[in-house]
Design a protein around this motif. Structure first.
Motif, PDB file in Angstrom:
ATOM      1  N   PRO A   1       0.844  -1.406  -0.189  1.00  0.00           N
ATOM      2  CA  PRO A   1       0.020  -0.229   0.093  1.00  0.00           C
ATOM      3  C   PRO A   1       0.546   1.291  -0.086  1.00  0.00           C
ATOM      4  O   PRO A   1       2.099   1.427   0.645  1.00  0.00           O
ATOM      5  N   SER A   2       0.537   2.257  -0.806  1.00  0.00           N
ATOM      6  CA  SER A   2       1.303   3.340  -0.849  1.00  0.00           C
ATOM      7  C   SER A   2       0.419   4.701  -0.567  1.00  0.00           C
ATOM      8  O   SER A   2      -0.522   4.344  -1.512  1.00  0.00           O
ATOM      9  N   PRO A   3       0.624   5.635  -0.239  1.00  0.00           N
ATOM     10  CA  PRO A   3       0.279   7.151   0.024  1.00  0.00           C
ATOM     11  C   PRO A   3      -0.287   7.709  -1.356  1.00  0.00           C
ATOM     12  O   PRO A   3       0.384   8.652  -1.813  1.00  0.00           O
ATOM     13  N   GLY A   4      -1.328   7.315  -1.869  1.00  0.00           N
ATOM     14  CA  GLY A   4      -1.521   7.465  -3.813  1.00  0.00           C
ATOM     15  C   GLY A   4      -1.199   6.541  -4.344  1.00  0.00           C
ATOM     16  O   GLY A   4      -1.138   5.710  -4.493  1.00  0.00           O
ATOM     17  N   ASN A   5      -2.664   6.589  -5.346  1.00  0.00           N
ATOM     18  CA  ASN A   5      -3.041   5.748  -6.758  1.00  0.00           C
ATOM     19  C   ASN A   5      -2.013   5.804  -7.876  1.00  0.00           C
ATOM     20  O   ASN A   5      -2.621   4.977  -9.049  1.00  0.00           O
ATOM     21  N   ARG A   6      -1.652   6.755  -7.901  1.00  0.00           N
ATOM     22  CA  ARG A   6      -0.128   7.192  -9.328  1.00  0.00           C
ATOM     23  C   ARG A   6       0.530   6.335  -9.029  1.00  0.00           C
ATOM     24  O   ARG A   6       1.302   6.779  -7.764  1.00  0.00           O
TER      25      ARG A   6
ATOM     26  N   CYS B   1      -3.106  -6.821   2.211  1.00  0.00           N
ATOM     27  CA  CYS B   1      -4.446  -6.067   1.155  1.00  0.00           C
ATOM     28  C   CYS B   1      -5.824  -7.352   0.623  1.00  0.00           C
ATOM     29  O   CYS B   1      -5.978  -6.632   0.121  1.00  0.00           O
ATOM     30  N   GLY B   2      -5.490  -7.816   1.764  1.00  0.00           N
ATOM     31  CA  GLY B   2      -6.713  -8.800   1.519  1.00  0.00           C
ATOM     32  C   GLY B   2      -6.743  -9.858   1.032  1.00  0.00           C
ATOM     33  O   GLY B   2      -7.485  -9.805   0.293  1.00  0.00           O
ATOM     34  N   ALA B   3      -6.859 -11.187   1.521  1.00  0.00           N
ATOM     35  CA  ALA B   3      -6.274 -12.298   0.706  1.00  0.00           C
ATOM     36  C   ALA B   3      -7.959 -12.917   0.785  1.00  0.00           C
ATOM     37  O   ALA B   3      -8.431 -13.338  -0.573  1.00  0.00           O
ATOM     38  N   GLU B   4      -8.655 -12.794   1.224  1.00  0.00           N
ATOM     39  CA  GLU B   4     -10.502 -12.733   0.842  1.00  0.00           C
ATOM     40  C   GLU B   4     -10.584 -11.372  -0.082  1.00  0.00           C
ATOM     41  O   GLU B   4     -11.308 -12.627  -0.805  1.00  0.00           O
TER      42      GLU B   4
ATOM     43  N   GLY C   1      -0.683   1.690  -5.234  1.00  0.00           N
ATOM     44  CA  GLY C   1      -1.898   1.891  -4.630  1.00  0.00           C
ATOM     45  C   GLY C   1      -1.781   2.355  -3.564  1.00  0.00           C
ATOM     46  O   GLY C   1      -1.079   1.274  -2.636  1.00  0.00           O
ATOM     47  N   VAL C   2      -3.575   3.273  -3.269  1.00  0.00           N
ATOM     48  CA  VAL C   2      -3.450   3.178  -1.506  1.00  0.00           C
ATOM     49  C   VAL C   2      -3.993   1.298  -0.464  1.00  0.00           C
ATOM     50  O   VAL C   2      -3.499   1.146   0.446  1.00  0.00           O
ATOM     51  N   ASP C   3      -4.831   0.848  -1.618  1.00  0.00           N
ATOM     52  CA  ASP C   3      -5.523  -0.805  -1.302  1.00  0.00           C
ATOM     53  C   ASP C   3      -4.094  -1.426  -1.048  1.00  0.00           C
ATOM     54  O   ASP C   3      -4.479  -3.308  -0.556  1.00  0.00           O
ATOM     55  N   GLY C   4      -3.026  -1.261  -1.983  1.00  0.00           N
ATOM     56  CA  GLY C   4      -2.310  -2.456  -2.487  1.00  0.00           C
ATOM     57  C   GLY C   4      -2.691  -3.488  -3.661  1.00  0.00           C
ATOM     58  O   GLY C   4      -2.309  -4.569  -3.952  1.00  0.00           O
ATOM     59  N   ARG C   5      -3.866  -2.923  -4.190  1.00  0.00           N
ATOM     60  CA  ARG C   5      -4.581  -3.888  -5.120  1.00  0.00           C
ATOM     61  C   ARG C   5      -4.469  -3.985  -6.612  1.00  0.00           C
ATOM     62  O   ARG C   5      -5.066  -4.420  -7.322  1.00  0.00           O
ATOM     63  N   SER C   6      -3.662  -2.651  -7.209  1.00  0.00           N
ATOM     64  CA  SER C   6      -3.811  -2.212  -8.569  1.00  0.00           C
ATOM     65  C   SER C   6      -3.416  -3.445  -9.386  1.00  0.00           C
ATOM     66  O   SER C   6      -4.462  -3.204 -10.261  1.00  0.00           O
ATOM     67  N   VAL C   7      -2.736  -4.472  -9.502  1.00  0.00           N
ATOM     68  CA  VAL C   7      -2.098  -5.130 -10.552  1.00  0.00           C
ATOM     69  C   VAL C   7      -2.198  -6.840  -9.531  1.00  0.00           C
ATOM     70  O   VAL C   7      -3.098  -7.431 -10.675  1.00  0.00           O
ATOM     71  N   ILE C   8      -3.022  -6.467  -8.369  1.00  0.00           N
ATOM     72  CA  ILE C   8      -2.885  -7.773  -8.007  1.00  0.00           C
ATOM     73  C   ILE C   8      -5.315  -7.489  -8.591  1.00  0.00           C
ATOM     74  O   ILE C   8      -5.343  -9.145  -9.104  1.00  0.00           O
TER      75      ILE C   8
END
Length: 228
Positions: A118-123, A168-171, A136-143
């Protein structure tokens, strides 16, 4: 599901790593342990998304599989090609976005160790070493892109192996893959000490509710999904 002891014995020795290329770490080792349990041979077509040094792709190639490795980073592509030459293993390494470079192709096995911090910003960064981890903010941009693309990348019965942080939320990953008509489960977990990137973001992660004040350990998960 297993809790895996992380070792180096499933990865090639003496890997070259050019500046700015993600070197194999705990997540690579955990994914290598999972990969070792998958059946493969000369008729197995494998894709690695975000190959970095090519460590996992070379592991598959060493077992006889036909392997395509893709990365958006030119230094990573060069590194993987050099490591393939050094280990005398056949490896097709291509540069660019994984979806664009594999359009119309299907594989028996897809391996992914995507950016997931997770990173401060979605860019997302367009260059530099942070490209290998910022997501991205939730760490899921590529996932999330991999989850959406997996059914088109896999042959019937094909398998996706993906590692990422529990932050990032496995569920959510399981839900997305199940919704894409795949049978998905967490097959391995490991706890590893925070590295310098997470430590540098402690205050921000706490504000986001992604970490507790005294937290120093990160859970890694391997998700295995089979295309029905």
């Amino acid at each position: 599901m297993s809790s895996t002891a992380l070792t180096w014995d499933k990865l090639p020795a003496g890997l070259i790593s050019l500046p700015g290329v993600y070197h194999p770490q705990a997540d690579t080792r955990l994914l290598a342990e999972a990969l070792a349990h998958e059946a493969m041979g000369p008729r197995t077509d494998v894709l690695e998304i975000g190959t970095g040094t090519g460590a996992l792709a070379l592991h598959a190639a060493d077992r006889g599989a036909r392997v395509t490795a893709v990365d958006v980073s030119w230094p990573a592509v060069t590194t993987a090609r050099l490591n393939a030459l050094r280990h005398r293993l056949p490896l097709r390494v291509v540069h660019g976005d994984f979806a664009a470079r594999t359009s119309g192709r299907r594989f028996d096995l897809v391996i992914a160790n995507p950016p997931y911090v997770p990173s401060p910003g979605n860019r997302l960064p367009s260059r530099g070493p942070a490209r290998a981890w910022d997501a991205g903010v939730d760490g899921r941009s590529v996932i999330d892109r991999i989850c959406a693309s997996a059914p088109a990348l896999l042959r019937p019965g094909g398998v996706l192996l993906m590692v990422h942080s529990g932050m990032c939320g496995a569920e959510e990953t399981l839900d997305r893959l199940t919704g894409a008509e795949m049978a998905a489960a967490v097959t391995a977990r490991a706890s590893v000490p925070w590295g310098p990137v997470l430590r540098s973001r402690r205050a921000w992660l706490e504000r986001q509710g992604l970490a507790a004040g005294a937290e120093e350990w990160e859970e890694l998960v391997v998700i295995r999904a089979r295309h029905l």
